[in-house]
Design a protein around this motif. Structure first.
Motif, PDB file in Angstrom:
ATOM      1  N   LEU A   1      47.148  10.680   1.139  1.00  0.00           N
ATOM      2  CA  LEU A   1      47.822  10.058   2.281  1.00  0.00           C
ATOM      3  C   LEU A   1      46.882   9.967   3.485  1.00  0.00           C
ATOM      4  N   TYR A   2      46.070  11.007   3.702  1.00  0.00           N
ATOM      5  CA  TYR A   2      45.063  10.924   4.764  1.00  0.00           C
ATOM      6  C   TYR A   2      44.082   9.802   4.466  1.00  0.00           C
ATOM      7  N   ASP A   3      43.636   9.676   3.205  1.00  0.00           N
ATOM      8  CA  ASP A   3      42.741   8.586   2.825  1.00  0.00           C
ATOM      9  C   ASP A   3      43.398   7.230   3.072  1.00  0.00           C
ATOM     10  N   TYR A   4      44.679   7.129   2.755  1.00  0.00           N
ATOM     11  CA  TYR A   4      45.414   5.871   2.958  1.00  0.00           C
ATOM     12  C   TYR A   4      45.459   5.498   4.439  1.00  0.00           C
ATOM     13  N   VAL A   5      45.727   6.483   5.290  1.00  0.00           N
ATOM     14  CA  VAL A   5      45.780   6.220   6.734  1.00  0.00           C
ATOM     15  C   VAL A   5      44.412   5.750   7.231  1.00  0.00           C
ATOM     16  N   TYR A   6      43.340   6.393   6.774  1.00  0.00           N
ATOM     17  CA  TYR A   6      41.998   5.962   7.169  1.00  0.00           C
ATOM     18  C   TYR A   6      41.752   4.528   6.716  1.00  0.00           C
ATOM     19  N   TRP A   7      42.181   4.201   5.503  1.00  0.00           N
ATOM     20  CA  TRP A   7      42.001   2.850   4.969  1.00  0.00           C
ATOM     21  C   TRP A   7      42.774   1.847   5.815  1.00  0.00           C
ATOM     22  N   GLN A   8      44.037   2.170   6.147  1.00  0.00           N
ATOM     23  CA  GLN A   8      44.857   1.275   6.958  1.00  0.00           C
ATOM     24  C   GLN A   8      44.233   1.025   8.333  1.00  0.00           C
ATOM     25  N   GLU A   9      43.630   2.038   8.903  1.00  0.00           N
ATOM     26  CA  GLU A   9      43.036   1.932  10.234  1.00  0.00           C
ATOM     27  C   GLU A   9      41.589   1.445  10.181  1.00  0.00           C
ATOM     28  N   ASP A  10      41.096   1.138   8.964  1.00  0.00           N
ATOM     29  CA  ASP A  10      39.735   0.652   8.748  1.00  0.00           C
ATOM     30  C   ASP A  10      38.709   1.636   9.306  1.00  0.00           C
ATOM     31  N   ARG A  11      38.985   2.927   9.110  1.00  0.00           N
ATOM     32  CA  ARG A  11      38.072   3.982   9.534  1.00  0.00           C
ATOM     33  C   ARG A  11      37.263   4.451   8.342  1.00  0.00           C
ATOM     34  N   GLU A  12      36.093   4.986   8.593  1.00  0.00           N
ATOM     35  CA  GLU A  12      35.259   5.518   7.520  1.00  0.00           C
ATOM     36  C   GLU A  12      35.906   6.792   6.966  1.00  0.00           C
ATOM     37  N   PHE A  13      35.934   6.897   5.638  1.00  0.00           N
ATOM     38  CA  PHE A  13      36.526   8.081   5.011  1.00  0.00           C
ATOM     39  C   PHE A  13      35.701   9.318   5.331  1.00  0.00           C
ATOM     40  N   ASN A  14      36.399  10.407   5.559  1.00  0.00           N
ATOM     41  CA  ASN A  14      35.755  11.695   5.758  1.00  0.00           C
ATOM     42  C   ASN A  14      36.431  12.658   4.788  1.00  0.00           C
ATOM     43  N   SER A  15      35.948  12.671   3.552  1.00  0.00           N
ATOM     44  CA  SER A  15      36.597  13.451   2.495  1.00  0.00           C
ATOM     45  C   SER A  15      36.669  14.933   2.827  1.00  0.00           C
ATOM     46  N   GLY A  16      35.612  15.467   3.431  1.00  0.00           N
ATOM     47  CA  GLY A  16      35.615  16.886   3.776  1.00  0.00           C
ATOM     48  C   GLY A  16      36.707  17.219   4.777  1.00  0.00           C
ATOM     49  N   LEU A  17      36.793  16.419   5.838  1.00  0.00           N
ATOM     50  CA  LEU A  17      37.826  16.636   6.855  1.00  0.00           C
ATOM     51  C   LEU A  17      39.214  16.435   6.257  1.00  0.00           C
ATOM     52  N   ASN A  18      39.397  15.358   5.483  1.00  0.00           N
ATOM     53  CA  ASN A  18      40.704  15.092   4.884  1.00  0.00           C
ATOM     54  C   ASN A  18      41.123  16.219   3.951  1.00  0.00           C
ATOM     55  N   ASN A  19      40.183  16.753   3.197  1.00  0.00           N
ATOM     56  CA  ASN A  19      40.494  17.867   2.306  1.00  0.00           C
ATOM     57  C   ASN A  19      40.879  19.111   3.113  1.00  0.00           C
ATOM     58  N   ASP A  20      40.156  19.374   4.200  1.00  0.00           N
ATOM     59  CA  ASP A  20      40.489  20.513   5.065  1.00  0.00           C
ATOM     60  C   ASP A  20      41.878  20.355   5.677  1.00  0.00           C
ATOM     61  N   LEU A  21      42.201  19.136   6.134  1.00  0.00           N
ATOM     62  CA  LEU A  21      43.527  18.885   6.703  1.00  0.00           C
ATOM     63  C   LEU A  21      44.618  19.051   5.645  1.00  0.00           C
ATOM     64  N   ALA A  22      44.350  18.596   4.432  1.00  0.00           N
ATOM     65  CA  ALA A  22      45.321  18.752   3.345  1.00  0.00           C
ATOM     66  C   ALA A  22      45.515  20.232   3.019  1.00  0.00           C
ATOM     67  N   ASP A  23      44.421  20.991   2.985  1.00  0.00           N
ATOM     68  CA  ASP A  23      44.532  22.440   2.748  1.00  0.00           C
ATOM     69  C   ASP A  23      45.382  23.101   3.826  1.00  0.00           C
ATOM     70  N   LYS A  24      45.147  22.709   5.088  1.00  0.00           N
ATOM     71  CA  LYS A  24      45.917  23.274   6.200  1.00  0.00           C
ATOM     72  C   LYS A  24      47.408  22.996   6.021  1.00  0.00           C
ATOM     73  N   MET A  25      47.749  21.780   5.603  1.00  0.00           N
ATOM     74  CA  MET A  25      49.154  21.427   5.366  1.00  0.00           C
ATOM     75  C   MET A  25      49.754  22.291   4.263  1.00  0.00           C
TER      76      MET A  25
END
Length: 89
Positions: free
Chosen positions: A53-77
């Motif tokens: 879902l974080y990857d999807y939001v980045y894609w929708q906003e045309d932002r560069e993926f940050n897999s490390g950050l997205n994984n950390d945010l997912a872990d936090k959730m």
């Protein structure tokens, strides 16, 4: 979204008008539950889903993926979910 017996991933095409694909690893659900127990399996799947879902939001906003950050945010959730479940007992 498709449930297949394989590793999960998110595919966001370069053309934003094309619908993206999310492959979620549910194909071996019973084996995962028997191997990891139900609560651990649920946490694994929630972590996957949150990451995608974080990857999807980045894609929708045309932002560069940050897999490390997205994984950390997912872990936090997931840790917040675990804490929430502990407080429900």
């Amino acid at each position: 979204m498709s449930a297949r017996k394989r590793e999960g991933n998110f595919f966001g095409p370069f053309d934003i008008s094309i619908i993206p694909s999310l492959y979620f690893p549910l194909g071996d659900i019973f084996r995962t539950i028997s191997r990891r127990e139900k609560e651990n399996a649920v946490c694994d799947w929630l972590q996957y889903l949150t990451l995608f879902l974080y990857d999807y939001v980045y894609w929708q906003e045309d932002r560069e993926f940050n897999s490390g950050l997205n994984n950390d945010l997912a872990d936090k959730m997931i840790y917040e979910y675990i804490d929430f479940k502990k407080n429900q007992l």
